[in-house]
Design a protein around this motif. Structure first.
Motif, PDB file in Angstrom:
ATOM      1  N   LEU B 347      81.134   9.625  57.166  1.00 13.01           N
ATOM      2  CA  LEU B 347      79.961  10.412  57.538  1.00 13.01           C
ATOM      3  C   LEU B 347      79.626  11.630  56.499  1.00 13.01           C
ATOM      4  N   LEU B 348      81.204  12.385  56.958  1.00  9.76           N
ATOM      5  CA  LEU B 348      81.070  13.602  55.421  1.00  9.76           C
ATOM      6  C   LEU B 348      80.722  12.779  54.472  1.00  9.76           C
ATOM      7  N   ILE B 349      81.759  11.434  54.172  1.00  8.83           N
ATOM      8  CA  ILE B 349      81.315  10.860  52.086  1.00  8.83           C
ATOM      9  C   ILE B 349      79.845   9.992  52.132  1.00  8.83           C
ATOM     10  N   ILE B 535      68.212  12.436  57.680  1.00 10.89           N
ATOM     11  CA  ILE B 535      67.718  11.222  56.946  1.00 10.89           C
ATOM     12  C   ILE B 535      68.855  10.256  56.575  1.00 10.89           C
ATOM     13  N   SER B 536      69.676  10.960  55.471  1.00  6.34           N
ATOM     14  CA  SER B 536      70.946  10.075  55.401  1.00  6.34           C
ATOM     15  C   SER B 536      71.856  10.369  56.673  1.00  6.34           C
ATOM     16  N   ILE B 537      71.729  11.615  57.118  1.00 11.01           N
ATOM     17  CA  ILE B 537      72.941  11.244  58.558  1.00 11.01           C
ATOM     18  C   ILE B 537      72.632   9.442  59.162  1.00 11.01           C
ATOM     19  N   LEU B 538      71.356   9.632  59.611  1.00  9.81           N
ATOM     20  CA  LEU B 538      70.703   8.300  60.622  1.00  9.81           C
ATOM     21  C   LEU B 538      71.341   7.343  59.471  1.00  9.81           C
ATOM     22  N   MET B 539      70.375   7.038  57.945  1.00 10.50           N
ATOM     23  CA  MET B 539      71.247   5.670  57.520  1.00 10.50           C
ATOM     24  C   MET B 539      72.236   5.471  58.190  1.00 10.50           C
ATOM     25  N   VAL B 541      74.232   6.695  59.912  1.00 10.37           N
ATOM     26  CA  VAL B 541      74.819   5.506  61.529  1.00 10.37           C
ATOM     27  C   VAL B 541      74.217   4.105  61.790  1.00 10.37           C
ATOM     28  N   ILE B 542      72.789   4.040  61.559  1.00 10.33           N
ATOM     29  CA  ILE B 542      72.927   2.463  61.988  1.00 10.33           C
ATOM     30  C   ILE B 542      73.431   1.703  60.669  1.00 10.33           C
ATOM     31  N   MET B 543      74.029   2.155  59.436  1.00  8.43           N
ATOM     32  CA  MET B 543      74.680   1.624  58.650  1.00  8.43           C
ATOM     33  C   MET B 543      76.319   1.394  59.018  1.00  8.43           C
ATOM     34  N   SER B 544      76.485   1.731  60.191  1.00 11.79           N
ATOM     35  CA  SER B 544      78.428   2.261  60.186  1.00 11.79           C
ATOM     36  C   SER B 544      78.914   1.637  61.189  1.00 11.79           C
ATOM     37  N   TYR B 545      77.805   1.395  62.390  1.00  8.43           N
ATOM     38  CA  TYR B 545      77.562   1.406  64.408  1.00  8.43           C
ATOM     39  C   TYR B 545      77.064   0.337  64.697  1.00  8.43           C
ATOM     40  N   PRO B 546      77.285  -0.524  65.797  1.00 10.26           N
ATOM     41  CA  PRO B 546      78.578  -0.507  66.846  1.00 10.26           C
ATOM     42  C   PRO B 546      79.539  -0.482  65.411  1.00 10.26           C
ATOM     43  N   ALA B 547      80.667  -0.159  65.656  1.00  6.81           N
ATOM     44  CA  ALA B 547      81.844  -0.501  64.946  1.00  6.81           C
ATOM     45  C   ALA B 547      82.335  -2.258  65.002  1.00  6.81           C
ATOM     46  N   LEU B 548      83.382  -2.395  63.931  1.00  2.13           N
ATOM     47  CA  LEU B 548      84.176  -4.193  64.052  1.00  2.13           C
ATOM     48  C   LEU B 548      84.557  -3.878  65.607  1.00  2.13           C
ATOM     49  N   PRO B 549      84.304  -5.384  66.369  1.00  2.00           N
ATOM     50  CA  PRO B 549      85.418  -5.322  67.560  1.00  2.00           C
ATOM     51  C   PRO B 549      86.463  -5.181  66.841  1.00  2.00           C
ATOM     52  N   PHE B 674      56.611  -2.504  45.819  1.00  2.00           N
ATOM     53  CA  PHE B 674      55.514  -1.786  46.748  1.00  2.00           C
ATOM     54  C   PHE B 674      55.478  -1.228  47.749  1.00  2.00           C
ATOM     55  N   TYR B 675      56.774  -1.910  48.587  1.00  2.00           N
ATOM     56  CA  TYR B 675      57.024  -1.653  49.725  1.00  2.00           C
ATOM     57  C   TYR B 675      56.959  -0.327  50.472  1.00  2.00           C
ATOM     58  N   SER B 676      57.748   0.501  49.939  1.00  3.47           N
ATOM     59  CA  SER B 676      57.712   2.377  50.515  1.00  3.47           C
ATOM     60  C   SER B 676      58.265   2.660  49.559  1.00  3.47           C
ATOM     61  N   PRO B 677      58.007   3.808  49.940  1.00  5.20           N
ATOM     62  CA  PRO B 677      58.752   5.438  48.687  1.00  5.20           C
ATOM     63  C   PRO B 677      59.742   5.492  49.026  1.00  5.20           C
ATOM     64  N   CYS B 678      60.553   5.780  48.624  1.00  5.84           N
ATOM     65  CA  CYS B 678      62.266   6.400  49.337  1.00  5.84           C
ATOM     66  C   CYS B 678      61.334   8.385  49.943  1.00  5.84           C
ATOM     67  N   PHE B 679      63.236   8.275  50.749  1.00  3.31           N
ATOM     68  CA  PHE B 679      62.796   9.113  51.708  1.00  3.31           C
ATOM     69  C   PHE B 679      62.501  10.478  51.552  1.00  3.31           C
ATOM     70  N   ILE B 680      62.812  10.733  50.309  1.00  2.37           N
ATOM     71  CA  ILE B 680      62.484  11.557  49.604  1.00  2.37           C
ATOM     72  C   ILE B 680      60.662  11.762  49.289  1.00  2.37           C
TER      73      ILE B 680
END
Lengths: 78, 690
Positions: B347-349, B535-539, B541-549, B674-680
């Motif tokens: 999370l920190l990194i 938002i970057s914390i949210l991103m 989370v969705i890219m690391s969870y759920p953890a591997l079984p 063209f799809y979406s500007p970045c969050f910033i």
């Protein structure tokens, strides 16, 4: 002396405003910049595509579009 | 405890208001917003003879009509907050036009002190102004100053403090607007007084005057307060309007404006002002304009200047941006070294350091962009750019000034939409500004370039340069056409009048540039920083969870153990095999995460465009920041996330993968553009749009 619309004036031509025939926001914007009857103006130049136009009013320079200048009537020397 | 008085600073744009404000308050200022609107509100404190003056900088306006947000804000402040004194800054070289706003301050009745600015410029132009006479005729203090050099500012503040100490009733000036208007004003005023109609807020004469001018704000307030009386008064206004239309072909509003100028002229003609030269004589500034706005040379110089600004901003910021990025990399490595593996470390990194680093790495870019832009604006050149380009941009429902936002956003490939979006502040017209704001992110910003370069290099290697040019043009065409579409649909409406002042060229002051730049940058850090972190914390989370079984992790560990058993310690072969497993784990993790599920779920739709789940995940990541697309794609293809070293092989992997064809890659290129500007950018847009 004859009356023309500002659009028809040539570069460096001067004249006295006789009427500003538009109301609403545009009319108010034009007036608050000092474009009121009795004021003397000189066409200073036009943008590369001939529009907008730059004019000298009361010692300063203002710009407006040709279709906005169409509401302004000027008395010029022949 | 000394007494504190509220003082407002009012004046036309270009009259030197900001310079004076900086000269009065120095660095002791506070920047915020007026409630509910995006207009900036600056406050500062000045202490003098034991009195505290709280100075509020009102937005620069030419008038106090209720048309633009700035005018409404300025007017409401005066009427609701009732400052003790208004310092009205007036450009001495443009006295007649500047006094139009002053007249409207007199109509409100607030105590006014006039700061006659740019006395040096006026003198140079052969304009002599008799300050004492002006002061006598207007019955208020007039102080000559040169705000840029700080001359006369102390005297101005001394007199302001003196005026503020006197408790004075607000008394509207008795200006004549001609017989017809004066008569109806009197009758209306009496009725208003008798019924106490809005008298808690405004002086009766002012209410009458505004009703006669068909002021929209007063209409609303009037209907709410006393509908019957309002309609009676409105009936009178209608009657006189019909009369003036018939006899003079004009409206009461226009007549009042004409008489205001008449009033100004009558005062100036009593020996207040004398001209040594012809009033419309050309000054140095006009001579410069003969070249800079010349039909052929003008546009060429403009291209040079815009390109120069671009080079300045992006060229100079590259190195400090790299420093900031390096610093955060170092921090990430430090954390990596010091902490044990686990979700907190990750999370920190990947969440916090990467997110905050992403925001702060833009800071050098934004600072330089604002410095360059402030220079162009303060020097007066930006007004010329708008003048020259307005005809073209108007075709698409935009304004001449829109060009700045487009170019900075990546109109010359490699810009950045964040400062681009913030650059729309120079646009004074709300609809044009909104259309520019929403379409500027279509430009190819620097963060889109790596993925574009990767795909072009892989699938269209032969035509690289031409292709890039094509994509730049595509971005412009799309942005302009979308702007046109917006202006025809949701942002429908007449184009805002272009009537604009061309201020004389001036050399911006260093102090002004610095204050301006710092303010904007600090604003960005504050606003973007907090939201982006979330938002970057949210991103993450969705890219690391759920953890591997557990069973998959076990299988991977088993593989690792086998490698360790079958190879000799310290050999490069073992190292390679092990990092191969690490990459495989990263891929599996990503596939198993929420983002992975989303990516696979989207495959049902995205196959139409030829995107597989790996591409989808990369695109989801790209919503956070476009830079992430290439690295996420690499992870999804088990390439590890060290992009630099693996770029070549990622290209090879893509060519070998069955799903990837030039057509698919072209569709991805267009999609990324063209799809979406970045969050910033999204955060900045919503902040700017209010």
């Amino acid at each position: 002396m004859s009356k023309v619309l500002m659009r028809q004036m040539a570069k460096n031509q001067s004249g006295t405003i006789t009427a500003v025939k538009v109301g609403g926001e545009l009319g108010r914007r034009i007036r608050e910049m000092g474009i009121v009857p009795g004021t003397i103006i000189t066409i200073q130049g036009r943008a590369p595509l001939n529009d907008p136009v730059a004019l000298r009013v009361m010692g300063g320079t203002l710009t407006l579009r040709n279709n906005e200048a169409d509401h302004i009537e000027i008395e010029v020397e022949d | 405890m000394s007494a504190e008085f509220k003082i407002a600073l009012a004046g036309n744009p270009n009259a030197g208001k900001t310079t004076l404000f900086n000269a009065i308050t120095g660095a002791r200022q506070h920047v915020g917003n007026y409630p509910g609107v995006t207009v900036e509100k600056k406050e500062g404190i000045y202490e003098c003879d034991g009195k505290r003056l709280k100075i509020v900088d009102l937005p620069g306006t030419y008038s106090l009509a209720a048309y633009s947000v700035e005018e409404i804000v300025a007017r409401n402040f005066l009427l609701q907050e009732r400052p003790r004194v208004v310092i009205n800054i007036v450009d001495a070289a443009n006295l007649e036009r500047n006094l139009y706003l002053s007249t409207q301050l007199f109509e409100i009745g607030v105590p006014v002190i006039i700061a006659l600015n740019m006395m040096d410029v006026a003198k140079e132009r052969g304009i002599a102004i008799d300050c004492r006479k002006l002061s006598d005729l207007l019955s208020l203090p007039v102080v000559p100053i040169v705000a840029r050099k700080g001359e006369g500012v102390d005297e101005l503040m001394r007199q302001t403090a003196q005026l503020a100490a006197q408790e004075r009733e607000w008394r509207p000036a008795n200006i004549s607007y001609g017989e017809d208007m004066d008569e109806i004003l009197l009758t209306m005023e009496e009725k208003i007084k008798a019924a106490s109609f809005l008298t808690d807020l405004y002086h009766p004469r002012w209410t009458a005057l505004k009703l006669l001018e068909a002021d929209s704000q007063l209409r609303e307030a009037g209907i709410r307060a006393n509908k019957k009386l309002y309609e009676e008064l409105a009936g009178k206004v209608k009657k006189i309007s019909r009369h003036t239309m018939r006899t003079l072909e004009t409206t009461p509003e226009a007549i009042i404006a004409d008489y205001r100028y008449g009033y100004i002229k009558s005062i100036l003609m009593q020996g207040v002002i004398s001209h040594q030269y012809d009033i419309n004589r050309l000054y140095t500034s006009d001579k410069i304009d003969k070249i800079l706005t010349q039909r052929f040379i003008g546009p060429l110089i403009m291209i040079g200047v815009l390109f120069g600004l671009y080079q300045f901003t992006f060229g100079l910021s590259a190195l400090p941006m790299a420093w900031v990025t390096d610093f955060f990399d170092l921090m990430a490595r430090g954390v990596n070294h010091l902490m044990a593996d686990g979700p907190l470390k990750s999370l920190l990194i990947s969440g916090i350091i990467a997110g905050v680093g992403g925001v702060l790495s833009f800071v050098p870019l934004i600072m330089l962009m604002f410095m360059g832009l402030a220079f162009l604006e303060d020097s007066g050149y930006l007004a010329r750019v708008a003048f020259m380009l307005d005809r073209i941009f108007r075709i698409f429902g935009l304004h001449g000034n829109s060009v700045m936002a487009y170019i900075v956003s990546g109109g010359i490939a490699g810009g950045c939409a964040v400062p681009g979006v913030m650059a729309t502040r120079t646009l004074r017209s709300p609809r044009e500004r909104m259309a520019t704001l929403l379409t500027a992110p279509f430009m190819n910003c620097g963060a889109k370039l790596p993925i574009l370069a990767l795909l072009i290099g892989t699938f269209f290697a032969k035509y690289q340069a031409g292709f890039m040019l094509f994509l730049t043009l595509l971005a412009w065409v799309t942005a302009l056409l979308t702007a046109k579409f917006l202006r025809l649909t949701i942002l429908k409406g007449e184009s805002t009048p272009f009537i604009m002042e061309m201020p004389p060229y001036r050399f911006p002051t260093f102090k002004g540039l610095m204050i301006h730049t710092w303010e904007k940058t600090w604003h960005y850090i504050q606003k973007a920083g907090t939201v982006i972190l979330g938002i970057s914390i949210l991103m993450w989370v969705i890219m690391s969870y759920p953890a591997l079984p557990a069973h998959q992790r076990q299988a991977l560990n088993q593989e690792r153990q086998e490698i360790i058993n079958s190879t000799s310690a310290g050999s490069t072969h073992r190292q390679e095999m092990l990092s191969g497993i690490d990459r495989k784990e990263a891929e599996l993790k990503l596939k198993n995460s929420v983002a992975g599920y989303l990516g696979r779920g989207l495959e049902h739709v995205s196959w139409l465009a030829g995107f597989n789940w790996r591409t989808n995940i990369a695109l989801i990541g790209g919503v956070a920041a476009k830079e992430v697309i290439v690295s996420t794609l690499a992870t999804a293809y088990s390439m590890g996330d060290k992009v630099g070293s693996d770029k070549g092989s990622l290209a090879q992997t893509l060519t070998r993968s069955p799903g990837w064809t030039p057509v698919v890659s072209l569709s991805l290129i267009v999609f990324v553009m063209f799809y979406s500007p970045c969050f910033i950018t999204v955060v900045c847009i919503s902040k700017e749009a209010g």
